[in-house]
Design an enzyme around this catalytic site. Structure first.
Site, PDB file in Angstrom:
ATOM      1  N   HIS A  26      -4.005   2.909   2.850  1.00  0.00           N
ATOM      2  CA  HIS A  26      -4.803   3.551   1.804  1.00  0.00           C
ATOM      3  C   HIS A  26      -6.061   4.183   2.387  1.00  0.00           C
ATOM      4  O   HIS A  26      -6.409   5.317   2.068  1.00  0.00           O
ATOM      5  CB  HIS A  26      -5.171   2.519   0.723  1.00  0.00           C
ATOM      6  CG  HIS A  26      -3.967   2.052  -0.023  1.00  0.00           C
ATOM      7  ND1 HIS A  26      -3.621   2.528  -1.260  1.00  0.00           N
ATOM      8  CD2 HIS A  26      -2.983   1.183   0.320  1.00  0.00           C
ATOM      9  CE1 HIS A  26      -2.497   1.971  -1.660  1.00  0.00           C
ATOM     10  NE2 HIS A  26      -2.085   1.142  -0.707  1.00  0.00           N
ATOM     11  N   ASP A 124      -8.156   5.574  -5.807  1.00  0.00           N
ATOM     12  CA  ASP A 124      -6.825   5.184  -5.325  1.00  0.00           C
ATOM     13  C   ASP A 124      -5.874   4.973  -6.502  1.00  0.00           C
ATOM     14  O   ASP A 124      -6.266   4.438  -7.544  1.00  0.00           O
ATOM     15  CB  ASP A 124      -6.977   3.870  -4.550  1.00  0.00           C
ATOM     16  CG  ASP A 124      -5.819   3.597  -3.621  1.00  0.00           C
ATOM     17  OD1 ASP A 124      -6.057   3.564  -2.402  1.00  0.00           O
ATOM     18  OD2 ASP A 124      -4.683   3.396  -4.112  1.00  0.00           O
ATOM     19  N   THR A 147      -0.877   7.512  -2.691  1.00  0.00           N
ATOM     20  CA  THR A 147      -0.780   7.299  -1.241  1.00  0.00           C
ATOM     21  C   THR A 147       0.666   7.175  -0.744  1.00  0.00           C
ATOM     22  O   THR A 147       0.909   6.680   0.350  1.00  0.00           O
ATOM     23  CB  THR A 147      -1.579   6.034  -0.848  1.00  0.00           C
ATOM     24  OG1 THR A 147      -1.177   4.978  -1.727  1.00  0.00           O
ATOM     25  CG2 THR A 147      -3.064   6.255  -0.987  1.00  0.00           C
ATOM     26  N   VAL A 358      -2.503   0.578  18.040  1.00  0.00           N
ATOM     27  CA  VAL A 358      -2.379   1.741  18.929  1.00  0.00           C
ATOM     28  C   VAL A 358      -2.795   2.986  18.164  1.00  0.00           C
ATOM     29  O   VAL A 358      -2.844   2.970  16.937  1.00  0.00           O
ATOM     30  CB  VAL A 358      -0.923   1.920  19.438  1.00  0.00           C
ATOM     31  CG1 VAL A 358      -0.490   0.746  20.292  1.00  0.00           C
ATOM     32  CG2 VAL A 358       0.048   2.136  18.268  1.00  0.00           C
ATOM     33  N   GLN A 360      -1.559   5.750  16.792  1.00  0.00           N
ATOM     34  CA  GLN A 360      -0.234   6.299  16.470  1.00  0.00           C
ATOM     35  C   GLN A 360      -0.241   7.831  16.401  1.00  0.00           C
ATOM     36  O   GLN A 360       0.726   8.485  16.782  1.00  0.00           O
ATOM     37  CB  GLN A 360       0.262   5.721  15.139  1.00  0.00           C
ATOM     38  CG  GLN A 360       1.616   6.252  14.733  1.00  0.00           C
ATOM     39  CD  GLN A 360       2.262   5.415  13.648  1.00  0.00           C
ATOM     40  OE1 GLN A 360       2.482   4.227  13.807  1.00  0.00           O
ATOM     41  NE2 GLN A 360       2.588   6.037  12.529  1.00  0.00           N
ATOM     42  N   HIS A 375       9.219   2.027   9.662  1.00  0.00           N
ATOM     43  CA  HIS A 375       9.427   1.361   8.370  1.00  0.00           C
ATOM     44  C   HIS A 375       9.277   2.336   7.207  1.00  0.00           C
ATOM     45  O   HIS A 375       9.534   1.978   6.063  1.00  0.00           O
ATOM     46  CB  HIS A 375       8.446   0.205   8.236  1.00  0.00           C
ATOM     47  CG  HIS A 375       7.008   0.624   8.026  1.00  0.00           C
ATOM     48  ND1 HIS A 375       6.397   1.605   8.780  1.00  0.00           N
ATOM     49  CD2 HIS A 375       6.075   0.200   7.138  1.00  0.00           C
ATOM     50  CE1 HIS A 375       5.146   1.748   8.364  1.00  0.00           C
ATOM     51  NE2 HIS A 375       4.918   0.917   7.378  1.00  0.00           N
ATOM     52  N   ASN A 379       2.316   7.254   5.365  1.00  0.00           N
ATOM     53  CA  ASN A 379       1.473   7.924   6.365  1.00  0.00           C
ATOM     54  C   ASN A 379       2.258   8.135   7.652  1.00  0.00           C
ATOM     55  O   ASN A 379       2.157   9.192   8.280  1.00  0.00           O
ATOM     56  CB  ASN A 379       0.217   7.099   6.645  1.00  0.00           C
ATOM     57  CG  ASN A 379      -0.631   6.982   5.401  1.00  0.00           C
ATOM     58  OD1 ASN A 379      -1.191   7.974   4.928  1.00  0.00           O
ATOM     59  ND2 ASN A 379      -0.693   5.797   4.826  1.00  0.00           N
ATOM     60  N   SER A 380       3.043   7.140   8.023  1.00  0.00           N
ATOM     61  CA  SER A 380       3.846   7.272   9.244  1.00  0.00           C
ATOM     62  C   SER A 380       4.859   8.409   9.109  1.00  0.00           C
ATOM     63  O   SER A 380       5.078   9.174  10.054  1.00  0.00           O
ATOM     64  CB  SER A 380       4.575   5.964   9.550  1.00  0.00           C
ATOM     65  OG  SER A 380       3.652   4.959   9.901  1.00  0.00           O
ATOM     66  N   GLY A 398       8.552  -2.488  -0.541  1.00  0.00           N
ATOM     67  CA  GLY A 398       7.790  -1.554  -1.371  1.00  0.00           C
ATOM     68  C   GLY A 398       8.474  -0.211  -1.578  1.00  0.00           C
ATOM     69  O   GLY A 398       9.673  -0.127  -1.864  1.00  0.00           O
ATOM     70  N   GLN A 400       9.246   1.917   0.551  1.00  0.00           N
ATOM     71  CA  GLN A 400       9.752   2.474   1.812  1.00  0.00           C
ATOM     72  C   GLN A 400      11.183   2.991   1.764  1.00  0.00           C
ATOM     73  O   GLN A 400      11.538   3.908   2.497  1.00  0.00           O
ATOM     74  CB  GLN A 400       9.548   1.441   2.932  1.00  0.00           C
ATOM     75  CG  GLN A 400       8.043   1.228   3.205  1.00  0.00           C
ATOM     76  CD  GLN A 400       7.725  -0.095   3.865  1.00  0.00           C
ATOM     77  OE1 GLN A 400       8.617  -0.768   4.371  1.00  0.00           O
ATOM     78  NE2 GLN A 400       6.458  -0.489   3.870  1.00  0.00           N
TER      79      GLN A 400
HETATM   80  N1  UDP Z   1      -1.280   2.818  12.524  1.00  0.00           N
HETATM   81  C1  UDP Z   1      -1.823   3.053  13.773  1.00  0.00           C
HETATM   82  N2  UDP Z   1      -1.639   2.140  14.743  1.00  0.00           N
HETATM   83  C2  UDP Z   1      -0.953   0.984  14.567  1.00  0.00           C
HETATM   84  C3  UDP Z   1      -0.377   0.741  13.282  1.00  0.00           C
HETATM   85  C4  UDP Z   1      -0.559   1.681  12.297  1.00  0.00           C
HETATM   86  O1  UDP Z   1      -2.463   4.100  13.991  1.00  0.00           O
HETATM   87  O2  UDP Z   1      -0.849   0.198  15.491  1.00  0.00           O
HETATM   88  C5  UDP Z   1      -1.552   3.782  11.442  1.00  0.00           C
HETATM   89  C6  UDP Z   1      -0.412   4.730  11.177  1.00  0.00           C
HETATM   90  O3  UDP Z   1      -0.514   5.848  12.026  1.00  0.00           O
HETATM   91  C7  UDP Z   1      -0.640   5.076   9.714  1.00  0.00           C
HETATM   92  C8  UDP Z   1      -1.235   3.817   9.134  1.00  0.00           C
HETATM   93  O4  UDP Z   1      -1.761   3.089  10.227  1.00  0.00           O
HETATM   94  O5  UDP Z   1      -1.569   6.115   9.579  1.00  0.00           O
HETATM   95  C9  UDP Z   1      -0.213   2.939   8.432  1.00  0.00           C
HETATM   96  O6  UDP Z   1       0.144   3.504   7.240  1.00  0.00           O
HETATM   97  P1  UDP Z   1       1.654   3.601   6.749  1.00  0.00           P
HETATM   98  O7  UDP Z   1       1.612   4.240   5.408  1.00  0.00           O
HETATM   99  O8  UDP Z   1       2.488   4.286   7.763  1.00  0.00           O
HETATM  100  O9  UDP Z   1       2.166   2.115   6.661  1.00  0.00           O
HETATM  101  P2  UDP Z   1       1.539   0.712   6.173  1.00  0.00           P
HETATM  102  O10 UDP Z   1       0.795   0.181   7.339  1.00  0.00           O
HETATM  103  O11 UDP Z   1       0.645   0.984   4.993  1.00  0.00           O
HETATM  104  O12 UDP Z   1       2.742  -0.097   5.842  1.00  0.00           O
END
Ligand code: UDP
Ligand code: UDP
Length: 481
Positions: A26, A124, A147, A358, A360, A375, A379-380, A398, A400
């Protein structure tokens, strides 16, 4: 980011307050939205809650605020929540509910904002029922940032208009739910499991908040034509339902400069330098990246099968292991214990494994990365789409599976439906290895994902569709001043 900002509506300065709920899934899109609003010459006030659930959140907020000193911060103190009134043990859900139930305290904080006063509040989607009354009392236009995907939004907006919380099962035609204006029906098996638990916080939020959508001034979605063309068209033309507020497809949100962690800012810097070096040495498109986001921990058994599968795939891989939902609980030195020494030795031949946060955005943008086992947190998915990286979808919970349908439908990737939800069964390494190979070797997936990436670039460039959406949104806000 590039904009042709000269064609923006002129007039009084637009000042927007942003109010995210809990979790990186979020916070991250809210801060990326903030960055886009700043580039479109808006003033931004950020409402932050303290403490956050994860370290990742507090680190990100402080990096954001130091990168944008012009942003005003409202510190929002939460009321204690009586846990016996909440049917959840998930710290992120509990925090979100705490924010909801404290929201009435926002009124004086928002009305005291001056020079210039607020033009609107973007809150949100998780907070609608509690924030909307505050905004209405203050006569402040209230938009939400949804989101997740536009497909998930269609489901969220539609389902509560045709059934009640106790009767979700009744709306299926066989195993499918048909949503007006959306071709591919939604299978029963894709419904977020918590929605079928009547007194879950999620089901309660879903039903009570959805029915208030028509009272909002607008809905922002981090998506774009090319990834979700049909859903967005259906939502924007109100084919789904007449009384939906305007929908603004303000995506794709790309990762921003402020998200990058300083090399020496935390204890994992050695590993992040080693990781960067490892990636730099790999041929273009040769590496599979595997991560399940910021709040999904796999069981020990499943983790080992994933490791086994990655080794058996024969491809080089970069693997983020997570065995605790909240990063504060992760312990150093856990990695060998979770994976086991024998498997760790095999992994080192072809892979790189970490057990910490990391970058990402940087990884998916690295030319060595060719595929992403994800998953399908929204955002991913969008980050993969921007980079044209193909996805092997492995939804865990959720929204996904609904997002995985978008991945499959848009051509961005593939999905093995019979792997089910996370924790439903242990998927074996042999099968994981085979599917990873299939994703990496598929020429057609590679080309289709690249097309989605090119579409994303077009939408995000100066004068592109995303800029149009921001102009529309800011114009809408200015008309209400
Ligand atoms: N993310 C990251 N590094 C990590 C884990 C997650 O940068 O080690 C970031 C990823 O790039 C994304 C966010 O955290 O922007 C996770 O949001 P997403 O909607 O993908 O999944 P959620 O974590 O909410 O299940
Ligand atoms: N490695 C890993 N995770 C880490 C660090 C290292 O998986 O956080 C693995 C990876 O396979 C890498 C190998 O260990 O290729 C060697 O790493 P590095 O060169 O950094 O360390 P060293 O050679 O000193 O053990």
């Amino acid at each position: 980011m590039a904009f042709s900002g000269d064609k923006l509506p002129v007039g009084k300065e637009t000042h927007i307050a942003l109010f995210p709920s809990s979790g990186m899934g979020h916070l991250t899109p809210f801060l990326r939205l903030a960055s886009l609003l700043l580039h479109h010459h808006c003033r931004v006030t950020l409402i932050t809650t303290n403490p956050t659930v994860s370290h990742a959140e507090s680190r990100l907020v402080s990096r954001f605020l130091s990168s944008y000193p012009q942003v005003t911060q409202i510190h929002f103190n939460l009321l204690p929540l009586d846990l016996s009134t909440v049917n959840s043990t998930d710290p992120f859900w509990i925090q979100s509910e705490t924010i909801r139930r404290s929201a009435h305290l926002l009124s004086p904080l928002l009305s005291s904002v001056s020079s210039p006063p607020l033009s609107g509040l973007i809150s949100d989607v998780m907070l609608v029922s509690y924030v909307l009354p505050v905004a209405q009392t203050l006569r402040l236009p209230n938009y939400i940032l949804f989101t997740s995907s536009a497909r998930m939004f269609s489901f969220f907006a539609y389902l509560p208009t045709i059934t009640s919380i106790s009767n979700v099962g009744s709306v299926f035609d066989g195993e499918d739910l048909h949503i007006p204006g959306i071709n591919a029906p939604l299978p029963r098996s894709s419904i977020p499991p918590l929605l079928l638990i009547q007194n879950s916080l999620f089901a309660d939020m879903f039903f009570s908040d959805s029915l208030k959508l028509s009272k909002l001034d607008g809905v922002l979605i981090n998506s774009f034509k090319g990834l979700e063309t049909e859903s967005l068209e259906t939502l924007r033309s109100r084919k789904l339902m007449e009384d939906l507020p305007p929908v603004f497809a303000v995506g794709p949100f790309e990762p921003c400069e402020f998200e990058k962690e300083e090399e020496d800012s935390h204890s994992d810097s050695d590993s992040s330098t080693a990781l960067a070096k490892w990636l730099d040495e790999k041929p273009d498109g040769s590496v599979v990246y595997i991560s399940f986001g910021s709040r999904t921990a796999l069981s020990k058994d499943q983790t080992r099968e994933v490791g086994d599968g990655l080794v058996k795939s024969g491809f080089k891989f970069l693997w983020v292991v997570k065995n605790k939902r909240v990063d504060k609980e992760e312990k150093e030195g856990d990695l060998e214990e979770v994976i086991g020494e024998e498997l760790m030795e095999k992994i080192k031949e072809n892979g790189f494994v970490v057990k910490n946060w990391v970058d990402q955005g940087k990884i998916l943008g690295h030319k060595a990365v060719g595929g992403f086992v994800s998953h399908c947190g929204w955002n991913s998915v969008v980050e993969a789409a921007i980079n044209g990286v193909r996805v092997l979808a492995w939804p865990q919970h959720g929204d996904q599976k609904i997002n995985a349908e978008v991945v499959e439908g848009s051509g961005l990737g593939m999905w093995v439906r019979n792997w089910g939800w996370g924790g439903e069964k242990v998927v074996k390494g042999d099968e994981i290895g085979e599917k990873v190979r299939e994703m990496m070797e598929s020429q057609s997936l590679k080309l289709k994902a690249r097309d989605v990436g090119e579409e994303a670039m077009k939408v995000a460039e100066a004068g592109g569709n995303r800029e149009e959406m921001f102009k529309e949104l800011i114009g809408d806000l200015k008309r209400k001043l």
